[in-house]
Design a protein around this motif. Structure first.
Motif, PDB file in Angstrom:
ATOM      1  N   THR A  58       8.231  11.521  -0.531  1.00 21.61           N
ATOM      2  CA  THR A  58       7.326  10.473  -0.028  1.00 21.61           C
ATOM      3  C   THR A  58       8.096   9.442   0.780  1.00 21.61           C
ATOM      4  OG1 THR A  58       5.923  10.765  -1.989  1.00 21.61           O
ATOM      5  CG2 THR A  58       5.588   8.778  -0.676  1.00 21.61           C
ATOM      6  N   MET A  59       9.241   9.007   0.248  1.00 23.87           N
ATOM      7  CA  MET A  59      10.032   8.012   0.966  1.00 23.87           C
ATOM      8  C   MET A  59      10.589   8.580   2.256  1.00 23.87           C
ATOM      9  SD  MET A  59      10.782   4.837   0.519  1.00 23.87           S
ATOM     10  CE  MET A  59      10.974   4.203   2.168  1.00 23.87           C
ATOM     11  N   TRP A  60      10.956   9.864   2.263  1.00 26.24           N
ATOM     12  CA  TRP A  60      11.460  10.493   3.487  1.00 26.24           C
ATOM     13  C   TRP A  60      10.388  10.474   4.578  1.00 26.24           C
ATOM     14  CZ3 TRP A  60      10.032  14.868   6.271  1.00 26.24           C
ATOM     15  CH2 TRP A  60      10.938  15.279   7.251  1.00 26.24           C
ATOM     16  N   ILE A  61       9.140  10.753   4.194  1.00 21.87           N
ATOM     17  CA  ILE A  61       8.042  10.699   5.167  1.00 21.87           C
ATOM     18  C   ILE A  61       7.884   9.295   5.722  1.00 21.87           C
ATOM     19  CG2 ILE A  61       5.530  10.874   5.405  1.00 21.87           C
ATOM     20  CD1 ILE A  61       5.590  13.173   3.412  1.00 21.87           C
ATOM     21  N   MET A 120       0.827  -1.207   0.000  1.00 27.06           N
ATOM     22  CA  MET A 120       0.000   0.000   0.000  1.00 27.06           C
ATOM     23  C   MET A 120       0.862   1.257   0.000  1.00 27.06           C
ATOM     24  SD  MET A 120      -2.922  -1.147  -0.392  1.00 27.06           S
ATOM     25  CE  MET A 120      -3.730   0.447  -0.336  1.00 27.06           C
ATOM     26  N   ARG A 121       1.940   1.248   0.770  1.00 26.28           N
ATOM     27  CA  ARG A 121       2.830   2.406   0.761  1.00 26.28           C
ATOM     28  C   ARG A 121       3.494   2.561  -0.602  1.00 26.28           C
ATOM     29  NH1 ARG A 121       3.860  -0.107   5.670  1.00 26.28           N
ATOM     30  NH2 ARG A 121       3.257   1.075   7.533  1.00 26.28           N
ATOM     31  N   PHE A 122       3.867   1.443  -1.201  1.00 31.23           N
ATOM     32  CA  PHE A 122       4.500   1.522  -2.515  1.00 31.23           C
ATOM     33  C   PHE A 122       3.523   2.055  -3.556  1.00 31.23           C
ATOM     34  CE2 PHE A 122       5.480  -0.318  -6.677  1.00 31.23           C
ATOM     35  CZ  PHE A 122       6.766   0.172  -6.860  1.00 31.23           C
ATOM     36  N   LEU A 123       2.272   1.638  -3.486  1.00 32.39           N
ATOM     37  CA  LEU A 123       1.270   2.133  -4.427  1.00 32.39           C
ATOM     38  C   LEU A 123       1.117   3.647  -4.279  1.00 32.39           C
ATOM     39  CD1 LEU A 123      -0.940   1.667  -6.520  1.00 32.39           C
ATOM     40  CD2 LEU A 123      -2.523   1.178  -4.641  1.00 32.39           C
ATOM     41  N   ALA A 124       1.046   4.112  -3.031  1.00 34.38           N
ATOM     42  CA  ALA A 124       0.940   5.557  -2.800  1.00 34.38           C
ATOM     43  C   ALA A 124       2.164   6.279  -3.354  1.00 34.38           C
ATOM     44  CB  ALA A 124       0.783   5.832  -1.311  1.00 34.38           C
ATOM     45  N   THR A 156      -0.275   6.248  12.579  1.00 33.05           N
ATOM     46  CA  THR A 156      -1.261   7.322  12.373  1.00 33.05           C
ATOM     47  C   THR A 156      -0.591   8.588  11.863  1.00 33.05           C
ATOM     48  OG1 THR A 156      -2.645   6.416  14.146  1.00 33.05           O
ATOM     49  CG2 THR A 156      -3.044   8.700  13.481  1.00 33.05           C
ATOM     50  N   GLN A 157       0.550   8.918  12.425  1.00 34.01           N
ATOM     51  CA  GLN A 157       1.283  10.097  11.983  1.00 34.01           C
ATOM     52  C   GLN A 157       1.705   9.965  10.528  1.00 34.01           C
ATOM     53  OE1 GLN A 157       4.755  10.888  14.327  1.00 34.01           O
ATOM     54  NE2 GLN A 157       5.275  12.782  13.231  1.00 34.01           N
ATOM     55  N   GLN A 158       2.114   8.757  10.140  1.00 34.47           N
ATOM     56  CA  GLN A 158       2.519   8.513   8.750  1.00 34.47           C
ATOM     57  C   GLN A 158       1.353   8.713   7.804  1.00 34.47           C
ATOM     58  OE1 GLN A 158       3.414   4.424   6.722  1.00 34.47           O
ATOM     59  NE2 GLN A 158       5.360   5.146   7.583  1.00 34.47           N
ATOM     60  N   ILE A 159       0.191   8.193   8.175  1.00 31.81           N
ATOM     61  CA  ILE A 159      -0.999   8.344   7.326  1.00 31.81           C
ATOM     62  C   ILE A 159      -1.354   9.820   7.171  1.00 31.81           C
ATOM     63  CG2 ILE A 159      -3.467   7.874   7.169  1.00 31.81           C
ATOM     64  CD1 ILE A 159      -2.946   5.200   8.542  1.00 31.81           C
ATOM     65  N   ILE A 160      -1.273  10.572   8.269  1.00 34.26           N
ATOM     66  CA  ILE A 160      -1.612  11.996   8.211  1.00 34.26           C
ATOM     67  C   ILE A 160      -0.674  12.738   7.259  1.00 34.26           C
ATOM     68  CG2 ILE A 160      -1.644  14.140   9.544  1.00 34.26           C
ATOM     69  CD1 ILE A 160      -2.604  12.475  11.939  1.00 34.26           C
ATOM     70  N   TRP A 161       0.630  12.464   7.359  1.00 41.84           N
ATOM     71  CA  TRP A 161       1.590  13.138   6.492  1.00 41.84           C
ATOM     72  C   TRP A 161       1.414  12.757   5.028  1.00 41.84           C
ATOM     73  CZ3 TRP A 161       4.393  17.269   7.209  1.00 41.84           C
ATOM     74  CH2 TRP A 161       4.715  17.663   8.502  1.00 41.84           C
ATOM     75  N   LEU A 162       1.120  11.487   4.762  1.00 46.23           N
ATOM     76  CA  LEU A 162       0.922  11.055   3.378  1.00 46.23           C
ATOM     77  C   LEU A 162      -0.352  11.653   2.797  1.00 46.23           C
ATOM     78  CD1 LEU A 162       2.004   7.286   3.547  1.00 46.23           C
ATOM     79  CD2 LEU A 162       3.264   9.200   2.545  1.00 46.23           C
TER      80      LEU A 162
END
Length: 325
Positions: free
Chosen positions: A285-288, A192-196, A299-305
């Motif tokens: 994106t990868m830095w985040i 999912m992260r890779f797709l984003a 949760t913090q990761q989802i908010i930043w993305l």
């Protein structure tokens, strides 16, 4: 002590019930393992569970059982696909290949209808209607001109799945790079992260092309195709990920530099703007993802993305706020 059956060494005698249910004139001791009826040699069918009669074989191979087998096969195929080490990467490759085949068919039989329906040009980020270009601002039009805008922002994403039908290495190199680097990155950060990341980088590539329109008015008229922006985003993200693990990334940086340099070679018709846009967004994106890794910071990761996605979408409307002409 008496016995109801024959003793060892004695010959068994057929009774009235020891006859084939389909051939009453034939005697037999063999029973169907499913229904228990007596069957003769002509009615016996060997199966993995023993001897079956012909009627039982027909019942087990038809009707709902056959449909159930089809359903099971579909579920097994789905589980096998889900078990791939990089399902998103393989899906992107598959979609890109299918689109390329459709592009080829359209090129030879449909006046490039598929390609023109999916490619991206900065004019597709402009408001609908004619836009006046000031005298001298557009090369070849010293007295000014008009550019027709047609707001179709979704093309900033569909362009990621198109490639040049006149240059086969275009799709070959892009898909090879995606297979080599995308699979590893997807296994590292999750599907999912890779797709984003891939979608963000692809959108970043289109934004790079769009924002260059502010610097070069002629570029507004140029159409782009290809997944290069997203691919460069994957490469840049790989550099960031490996660097966070203190892995030597010199060779990968050299590879990136060489490919960027190729984009500036005369006559190559390569959109270096898309490369830079994809690279920048892919790295961010990868830095985040790296800075917010760990279950406690999910949760913090989802908010930043989500915030990054909102920013990219907002930037795609920039021409509606400040026109490039």
């Amino acid at each position: 002590m008496s016995s109801s059956g024959p003793s060892y060494g004695e010959r068994a005698e057929f009774s009235e019930s020891d006859v084939c249910y389909r051939h009453p004139d034939r005697q037999s001791f063999t029973l169907c393992q499913r229904c228990g009826r007596t069957i003769c040699g002509d009615c016996q069918i060997q199966s993995p569970v023993g001897v079956l009669c012909r009627d039982c074989v027909k019942q087990t191979s038809a009707g709902p059982k056959g449909a159930a087998r089809v359903g099971r096969s579909a579920r097994v195929a789905g589980r096998r696909f889900a078990a791939l080490d990089a399902p998103v990467t393989m899906s992107i490759i598959a979609v890109s290949v299918v689109v390329f085949v459709l592009q080829l068919l359209s090129h030879y039989f449909g006046r490039d209808g598929v390609t023109s329906a999916l490619w991206y040009s900065p004019t597709f980020s402009m408001a609908d209607g004619l836009h006046e270009v000031a005298p001298g601002q557009l090369a070849g039009y010293p007295e000014g001109a008009f550019i027709e805008g047609e707001f179709q922002p979704w093309r900033m994403l569909t362009v990621m799945f198109t490639h040049s039908v006149g240059f086969l290495p275009h799709i070959l190199f892009n898909m090879l790079a995606l297979y080599m680097f995308g699979r590893n990155l997807e296994q590292m950060i999750g599907s999912m992260r890779f797709l984003a990341l891939y979608v963000f980088a692809g959108l970043g590539g289109s934004l790079g092309v769009m924002f260059w329109g502010y610097a070069d008015t002629m570029s507004l008229l140029g159409a782009t195709v290809g997944a290069s922006g997203a691919i460069f985003g994957v490469l840049a993200a790989t550099v960031v990920a490996f660097r966070s693990m203190n892995v030597n990334v010199t060779s990968l940086i050299v590879l990136l530099a060489i490919n960027i340099g190729i984009g500036f070679m005369p006559g190559m018709s390569i959109s270096w703007q898309a490369h830079f846009g994809g690279m920048i967004v892919g790295a961010i994106t990868m830095w985040i993802i790296v800075q917010t890794r760990g279950p406690r910071r999910k949760t913090q990761q989802i908010i930043w993305l989500v915030a990054l996605a909102a920013l990219l979408i907002a930037l795609s409307f920039a021409y509606l706020v400040i026109s490039p002409v």
